[in-house]
Design a protein around this motif. Structure first.
Motif, mmCIF file in Angstrom:
data_model
loop_
_atom_site.group_PDB
_atom_site.id
_atom_site.type_symbol
_atom_site.label_atom_id
_atom_site.label_comp_id
_atom_site.label_asym_id
_atom_site.label_seq_id
_atom_site.Cartn_x
_atom_site.Cartn_y
_atom_site.Cartn_z
ATOM 1 N N MET A 102 0.828 -1.206 0.000
ATOM 2 C CA MET A 102 0.000 0.000 0.000
ATOM 3 C C MET A 102 0.863 1.257 0.000
ATOM 4 O O MET A 102 1.887 1.306 0.677
ATOM 5 C CB MET A 102 -0.916 0.017 1.228
ATOM 6 N N PRO A 103 0.452 2.290 -0.725
ATOM 7 C CA PRO A 103 1.188 3.558 -0.689
ATOM 8 C C PRO A 103 1.072 4.213 0.670
ATOM 9 O O PRO A 103 0.143 3.917 1.446
ATOM 10 C CB PRO A 103 0.505 4.390 -1.775
ATOM 11 N N ALA A 104 1.995 5.104 0.961
ATOM 12 C CA ALA A 104 2.077 5.708 2.298
ATOM 13 C C ALA A 104 0.756 6.311 2.758
ATOM 14 O O ALA A 104 0.347 6.144 3.903
ATOM 15 C CB ALA A 104 3.180 6.748 2.325
ATOM 16 N N GLY A 105 0.068 7.033 1.892
ATOM 17 C CA GLY A 105 -1.166 7.693 2.296
ATOM 18 C C GLY A 105 -2.344 6.765 2.469
ATOM 19 O O GLY A 105 -3.388 7.174 2.994
ATOM 20 N N LYS A 106 -2.223 5.533 2.020
ATOM 21 C CA LYS A 106 -3.338 4.587 2.061
ATOM 22 C C LYS A 106 -3.156 3.489 3.117
ATOM 23 O O LYS A 106 -4.049 2.681 3.327
ATOM 24 C CB LYS A 106 -3.507 3.925 0.689
ATOM 25 N N ARG A 107 -2.001 3.447 3.767
ATOM 26 C CA ARG A 107 -1.743 2.393 4.742
ATOM 27 C C ARG A 107 -2.510 2.645 6.034
ATOM 28 O O ARG A 107 -2.636 3.789 6.479
ATOM 29 C CB ARG A 107 -0.253 2.305 5.069
ATOM 30 N N PRO A 108 -3.001 1.604 6.663
ATOM 31 C CA PRO A 108 -3.628 1.764 7.977
ATOM 32 C C PRO A 108 -2.575 1.999 9.042
ATOM 33 O O PRO A 108 -1.383 1.749 8.824
ATOM 34 C CB PRO A 108 -4.337 0.429 8.193
ATOM 35 N N LEU A 109 -3.013 2.480 10.197
ATOM 36 C CA LEU A 109 -2.110 2.548 11.346
ATOM 37 C C LEU A 109 -1.688 1.134 11.711
ATOM 38 O O LEU A 109 -2.512 0.218 11.736
ATOM 39 C CB LEU A 109 -2.825 3.163 12.554
ATOM 40 N N LEU A 110 -0.412 0.944 11.977
ATOM 41 C CA LEU A 110 0.092 -0.365 12.381
ATOM 42 C C LEU A 110 0.426 -0.304 13.868
ATOM 43 O O LEU A 110 1.302 0.464 14.289
ATOM 44 C CB LEU A 110 1.323 -0.745 11.568
ATOM 45 N N ILE A 111 -0.274 -1.113 14.638
ATOM 46 C CA ILE A 111 -0.134 -1.096 16.091
ATOM 47 C C ILE A 111 0.153 -2.509 16.570
ATOM 48 O O ILE A 111 -0.537 -3.456 16.171
ATOM 49 C CB ILE A 111 -1.420 -0.582 16.764
ATOM 50 N N VAL A 112 1.177 -2.680 17.385
ATOM 51 C CA VAL A 112 1.488 -3.991 17.944
ATOM 52 C C VAL A 112 1.480 -3.907 19.459
ATOM 53 O O VAL A 112 1.704 -2.843 20.043
ATOM 54 C CB VAL A 112 2.853 -4.535 17.455
ATOM 55 N N GLY A 113 1.216 -5.047 20.079
ATOM 56 C CA GLY A 113 1.207 -5.085 21.525
ATOM 57 C C GLY A 113 1.632 -6.438 22.043
ATOM 58 O O GLY A 113 1.508 -7.451 21.357
ATOM 59 N N GLY A 114 2.147 -6.441 23.258
ATOM 60 C CA GLY A 114 2.585 -7.684 23.889
ATOM 61 C C GLY A 114 3.467 -7.367 25.080
ATOM 62 O O GLY A 114 4.034 -6.269 25.176
ATOM 63 N N PRO A 115 3.627 -8.317 25.990
ATOM 64 C CA PRO A 115 4.353 -8.057 27.233
ATOM 65 C C PRO A 115 5.859 -7.894 27.079
ATOM 66 O O PRO A 115 6.511 -7.417 27.998
ATOM 67 C CB PRO A 115 4.028 -9.294 28.079
ATOM 68 N N ARG A 116 6.433 -8.288 25.940
ATOM 69 C CA ARG A 116 7.885 -8.241 25.795
ATOM 70 C C ARG A 116 8.363 -7.186 24.798
ATOM 71 O O ARG A 116 9.540 -7.127 24.468
ATOM 72 C CB ARG A 116 8.419 -9.611 25.368
ATOM 73 N N PHE A 117 7.467 -6.348 24.323
ATOM 74 C CA PHE A 117 7.871 -5.301 23.393
ATOM 75 C C PHE A 117 8.505 -4.124 24.137
ATOM 76 O O PHE A 117 8.108 -3.789 25.252
ATOM 77 C CB PHE A 117 6.673 -4.772 22.594
ATOM 78 N N ASP A 118 9.483 -3.494 23.500
ATOM 79 C CA ASP A 118 10.052 -2.239 23.982
ATOM 80 C C ASP A 118 9.300 -1.113 23.274
ATOM 81 O O ASP A 118 9.349 -0.997 22.052
ATOM 82 C CB ASP A 118 11.548 -2.185 23.641
ATOM 83 N N GLU A 119 8.605 -0.293 24.028
ATOM 84 C CA GLU A 119 7.742 0.730 23.446
ATOM 85 C C GLU A 119 8.509 1.810 22.693
ATOM 86 O O GLU A 119 7.908 2.610 21.978
ATOM 87 C CB GLU A 119 6.860 1.352 24.530
ATOM 88 N N THR A 120 9.827 1.850 22.829
ATOM 89 C CA THR A 120 10.623 2.859 22.127
ATOM 90 C C THR A 120 11.052 2.392 20.735
ATOM 91 O O THR A 120 11.729 3.132 20.026
ATOM 92 C CB THR A 120 11.881 3.223 22.937
ATOM 93 N N MET A 121 10.676 1.179 20.325
ATOM 94 C CA MET A 121 11.175 0.594 19.075
ATOM 95 C C MET A 121 10.239 0.782 17.882
ATOM 96 O O MET A 121 10.350 0.075 16.891
ATOM 97 C CB MET A 121 11.456 -0.897 19.270
ATOM 98 N N THR A 122 9.329 1.746 17.946
ATOM 99 C CA THR A 122 8.381 1.921 16.844
ATOM 100 C C THR A 122 9.082 2.171 15.514
ATOM 101 O O THR A 122 8.738 1.560 14.497
ATOM 102 C CB THR A 122 7.410 3.077 17.128
ATOM 103 N N GLY A 123 10.064 3.058 15.503
ATOM 104 C CA GLY A 123 10.777 3.362 14.266
ATOM 105 C C GLY A 123 11.541 2.166 13.737
ATOM 106 O O GLY A 123 11.515 1.879 12.532
ATOM 107 N N GLU A 124 12.210 1.456 14.625
ATOM 108 C CA GLU A 124 13.001 0.297 14.220
ATOM 109 C C GLU A 124 12.130 -0.813 13.655
ATOM 110 O O GLU A 124 12.530 -1.528 12.721
ATOM 111 C CB GLU A 124 13.799 -0.222 15.412
ATOM 112 N N LEU A 125 10.927 -0.976 14.200
ATOM 113 C CA LEU A 125 10.041 -2.051 13.761
ATOM 114 C C LEU A 125 9.100 -1.610 12.638
ATOM 115 O O LEU A 125 8.388 -2.443 12.075
ATOM 116 C CB LEU A 125 9.223 -2.574 14.938
ATOM 117 N N GLY A 126 9.076 -0.316 12.349
ATOM 118 C CA GLY A 126 8.257 0.168 11.248
ATOM 119 C C GLY A 126 6.774 0.260 11.548
ATOM 120 O O GLY A 126 5.941 0.156 10.648
ATOM 121 N N VAL A 127 6.418 0.440 12.833
ATOM 122 C CA VAL A 127 5.013 0.551 13.209
ATOM 123 C C VAL A 127 4.739 1.938 13.782
ATOM 124 O O VAL A 127 5.653 2.721 14.041
ATOM 125 C CB VAL A 127 4.627 -0.534 14.235
ATOM 126 N N ASP A 128 3.454 2.239 13.966
ATOM 127 C CA ASP A 128 3.070 3.554 14.458
ATOM 128 C C ASP A 128 3.009 3.623 15.980
ATOM 129 O O ASP A 128 3.246 4.678 16.562
ATOM 130 C CB ASP A 128 1.699 3.939 13.887
#
Length: 269
Positions: free
Chosen positions: A215-241
């Motif tokens: 999907m092109p940048a303007g058409k992509r949905p928000l990408l949100i991940v969750g879980g007990p072992r995620f580092d919340e500062t890694m959004t840029g590294e993982l490519g999520v919002d």
């Protein structure tokens, strides 16, 4: 180095008013304040014997625990032993240097979320959720999406202005992308509990790359991940919002969706 930095406010006002103290440097607390005592647990790939116990103490010493006291050791199947060690560390924590992701949006009630979506989007906000890869643990995604929710708080299915599609467990990334396209998703929520060999990180990177390709940048949905072992500062590294950690509630997720898709979008316009 002092264990704390004290900041005294002006003493005007009531006679004998005590100066306020703000701790900046702290150390662990076990039996008495500032004693530096900690408790750690770990498993070593060795059978339980005296040498294994010595190895556990040696490892604890190398971790900076000195003296280290072995308080529990138990054989865990063939060739593995579980340990609990208690002891003192000399490390200090500078609270001013702690980096966390602060919530940068207001918490809204279900009624407020529904009102904003109805007034601003004039259609239902579409959310697609899943556990991807081989992850079969749906407790997290169900707690956020299912109407029953968690801890007395209703899930996103309860919000009348949200259209929720829960794909369940072990969903492949191509299936997720196709479902997001079919449902015209505004946001994709992915829960990852399995973390062996960093599976949650690999799956998340694969997902974000697939959406960028599909999907092109303007058409992509928000990408949100969750879980007990995620580092919340890694959004840029993982490519999520956004990354949500343990203890996240449906209300937090719904409030973020409104903030990111409506409030923040309007501010950028």
């Amino acid at each position: 180095m002092s264990e704390r930095t004290e900041r005294s406010e002006g003493r005007e006002g009531m006679p004998g008013q005590r100066a306020m103290t703000e701790k900046k440097i702290v150390r662990p607390y076990g039996d008495t304040t500032g004693d530096g005592m900690v408790q750690v647990s770990f498993t070593l790939p060795v059978p339980h014997d005296k040498r294994a116990e010595g190895a556990a103490v040696q490892l604890a010493n190398k971790m900076g625990i000195d003296p280290a006291m072995l308080v529990h050791a138990k054989q865990m199947g063939d060739g593995f032993t579980f340990f609990v060690v208690y002891g003192r560390v000399n490390h200090l924590v500078d609270l001013d240097k702690v980096q966390v992701v602060e919530r940068d949006f207001p918490l809204l009630s279900a009624k407020e979320v529904n009102t904003v979506v109805k007034q601003k989007m004039r259609r239902k906000l579409s959310v697609v959720g899943a556990c991807i890869g081989t992850d079969a643990h749906t407790v997290g995604i169900d707690a956020i999406l299912n109407v029953k929710g968690i801890a007395g708080e209703k899930g996103l299915e309860y919000y009348r202005e949200l259209k929720v599609t829960n794909l369940g467990a072990q969903v492949s990334v191509p299936e997720l992308v196709e479902a997001a396209r079919r449902e015209k998703a505004d946001a994709v929520l992915v829960s990852q509990v399995v973390t062996q060999r960093d599976a949650h990180l690999h799956n998340t990177r694969e997902m974000s790359a697939a959406f960028r390709e599909a999907m092109p940048a303007g058409k992509r949905p928000l990408l949100i991940v969750g879980g007990p072992r995620f580092d919340e500062t890694m959004t840029g590294e993982l490519g999520v919002d956004r990354i949500f950690g343990r203890g996240t509630t449906p209300g937090e997720v719904a409030s973020y969706l409104v903030h990111a898709l409506i409030t923040e979008k309007k501010a950028r316009a």
